[in-house]
Design a protein around this motif. Structure first.
Motif, PDB file in Angstrom:
ATOM      1  N   ASP A 213       0.858  -1.183   0.000  1.00 50.57           N
ATOM      2  CA  ASP A 213       0.000   0.000   0.000  1.00 50.57           C
ATOM      3  C   ASP A 213       0.898   1.238   0.000  1.00 50.57           C
ATOM      4  O   ASP A 213       2.094   1.143   0.292  1.00 50.57           O
ATOM      5  CB  ASP A 213      -0.908  -0.032   1.243  1.00 50.57           C
ATOM      6  N   ALA A 214       0.272   2.405  -0.280  1.00 51.42           N
ATOM      7  CA  ALA A 214       1.030   3.660  -0.338  1.00 51.42           C
ATOM      8  C   ALA A 214       1.395   4.128   1.072  1.00 51.42           C
ATOM      9  O   ALA A 214       0.658   3.873   2.019  1.00 51.42           O
ATOM     10  CB  ALA A 214       0.191   4.714  -1.049  1.00 51.42           C
ATOM     11  N   PRO A 215       2.541   4.810   1.224  1.00 49.65           N
ATOM     12  CA  PRO A 215       2.945   5.275   2.563  1.00 49.65           C
ATOM     13  C   PRO A 215       2.053   6.418   3.069  1.00 49.65           C
ATOM     14  O   PRO A 215       1.712   7.310   2.286  1.00 49.65           O
ATOM     15  CB  PRO A 215       4.382   5.762   2.356  1.00 49.65           C
ATOM     16  N   PHE A 216       1.722   6.374   4.357  1.00 44.60           N
ATOM     17  CA  PHE A 216       1.082   7.547   4.967  1.00 44.60           C
ATOM     18  C   PHE A 216       2.049   8.719   4.849  1.00 44.60           C
ATOM     19  O   PHE A 216       3.262   8.554   5.025  1.00 44.60           O
ATOM     20  CB  PHE A 216       0.796   7.290   6.459  1.00 44.60           C
ATOM     21  N   GLY A 217       1.499   9.908   4.581  1.00 43.54           N
ATOM     22  CA  GLY A 217       2.346  11.089   4.440  1.00 43.54           C
ATOM     23  C   GLY A 217       2.763  11.320   3.001  1.00 43.54           C
ATOM     24  O   GLY A 217       3.396  12.324   2.687  1.00 43.54           O
ATOM     25  N   GLY A 218       2.418  10.379   2.142  1.00 47.09           N
ATOM     26  CA  GLY A 218       2.698  10.542   0.709  1.00 47.09           C
ATOM     27  C   GLY A 218       4.100  10.118   0.334  1.00 47.09           C
ATOM     28  O   GLY A 218       4.869   9.643   1.164  1.00 47.09           O
ATOM     29  N   GLY A 219       4.419  10.287  -0.941  1.00 52.22           N
ATOM     30  CA  GLY A 219       5.744   9.901  -1.431  1.00 52.22           C
ATOM     31  C   GLY A 219       5.632   8.739  -2.402  1.00 52.22           C
ATOM     32  O   GLY A 219       4.594   8.080  -2.481  1.00 52.22           O
ATOM     33  N   ALA A 220       6.729   8.528  -3.114  1.00 52.47           N
ATOM     34  CA  ALA A 220       6.732   7.517  -4.164  1.00 52.47           C
ATOM     35  C   ALA A 220       6.843   6.119  -3.558  1.00 52.47           C
ATOM     36  O   ALA A 220       7.319   5.945  -2.442  1.00 52.47           O
ATOM     37  CB  ALA A 220       7.902   7.764  -5.106  1.00 52.47           C
ATOM     38  N   GLY A 221       6.431   5.141  -4.319  1.00 58.05           N
ATOM     39  CA  GLY A 221       6.673   3.743  -3.933  1.00 58.05           C
ATOM     40  C   GLY A 221       5.604   3.186  -3.015  1.00 58.05           C
ATOM     41  O   GLY A 221       4.787   3.919  -2.457  1.00 58.05           O
ATOM     42  N   MET A 222       5.653   1.883  -2.893  1.00 56.09           N
ATOM     43  CA  MET A 222       4.673   1.162  -2.089  1.00 56.09           C
ATOM     44  C   MET A 222       5.401   0.457  -0.946  1.00 56.09           C
ATOM     45  O   MET A 222       6.576   0.132  -1.064  1.00 56.09           O
ATOM     46  CB  MET A 222       3.982   0.108  -2.958  1.00 56.09           C
ATOM     47  N   LEU A 223       4.674   0.220   0.131  1.00 59.01           N
ATOM     48  CA  LEU A 223       5.250  -0.486   1.280  1.00 59.01           C
ATOM     49  C   LEU A 223       4.544  -1.815   1.488  1.00 59.01           C
ATOM     50  O   LEU A 223       3.351  -1.928   1.211  1.00 59.01           O
ATOM     51  CB  LEU A 223       5.041   0.327   2.566  1.00 59.01           C
TER      52      LEU A 223
END
Ligand code: ADE
Length: 259
Positions: A52-62
């Motif tokens: 899923d996408a990181p909280f706080g935004g930014g590129a990439g998935m976690l």
């Protein structure tokens, strides 16, 4: 018996490695047992989402925490607080993998590897599940699988009864703190290149000295940083002092400095 569990999204990547040679022998001998778990099976939504996408935004998935927590809860674990179990997350942010870490891991009874993917894993996985974060070097792989295979290979070959020749592990580069000395096998003369005569002499004391000297010399040229951790005898210090003066008279196999 070392019990290994690998949590991965790509279990097929391990099949070649686990099915061949030393690894296969370790499993057949009962020195190790390997269990591959695809933690995608622990995703609960229809699409089996593990990232899923990181909280706080930014590129990439976690990688999400729940599938990894649920996979860990489902595998057999050591419940004894004194158990020798380690849970290893492969990540470029980890502590550097060395022969010492391999020896430490080989003395455990259970190892669990978590292979990261995408841009990283939810921090709560690190906090709650992981005992060791390990990097195999200062470069970025696309996932932890190849790193886990490298670590496992180095660990499994140290298990008792896995290497055919019990001598070969302690003599390796790194366990003595030095790189390995040069080695030769038949023929004694090949394309005008001959084996250093001492090695054919049958004089074991001389052979031992030659090997120690050339291991030390090779380390001095290629990995001087390693010598900071090795205790040298007076005689060995004299050899090194001569090399530092540019005197290589006792050396049969001169090193190129650009290797
Ligand atoms: N995952 C991605 N890069 C890695 C590295 N260098 N070591 C261990 N795991 C990794």
């Amino acid at each position: 018996m070392l019990d290994v569990t690998v949590l991965t999204l790509f279990p097929n990547m391990f099949e070649g490695v686990f099915g061949e040679s030393i690894f296969k022998r370790a499993v057949e001998n009962g020195a190790a047992r390997v269990n591959l778990v695809n933690f995608r099976e622990f995703a609960t939504d229809r699409h089996k989402t593990v990232d899923d996408a990181p909280f706080g935004g930014g590129a990439g998935m976690l990688l999400k925490a729940p599938p990894l927590f649920d996979a860990m809860a489902a595998i057999p674990r050591e419940t004894d607080p004194l158990s020798r179990e380690r849970v290893v997350l492969l990540t470029p942010q980890g502590r550097r993998f060395t022969q010492q870490v391999a020896e430490d891991f080989s003395r455990q009874s259970r190892l669990v590897f978590i292979c990261g993917h995408y841009e990283g894993v939810d921090e709560r996985v690190r906090q709650e599940l992981v005992t060791d974060e390990i990097s195999i070097g200062d470069f970025v792989l696309t996932g932890g699988e190849i790193a886990a295979m490298a670590v496992l290979d180095a660990v499994v070959r140290l298990l008792p009864g896995v290497l055919g020749n019990e001598q070969s592990a302690p003599d390796d580069s790194f366990s003595s703190g030095l790189l390995e000395y040069p080695q030769y096998t038949r023929p004694a003369e090949y394309r005008g290149l001959s084996v250093p005569p001492v090695l054919l002499s049958g004089n074991h004391a001389l052979i031992e000295e030659w090997r120690r000297k050339h291991a030390l010399y090779r380390t001095w040229v290629r990995r001087p940083d390693m010598l900071e951790h090795v205790a040298l005898s007076v005689r060995e210090q004299v050899w090194v002092a001569a090399w530092e003066q540019g005197d290589f008279s006792g050396i049969d196999v001169v090193e190129r400095r650009d290797i």
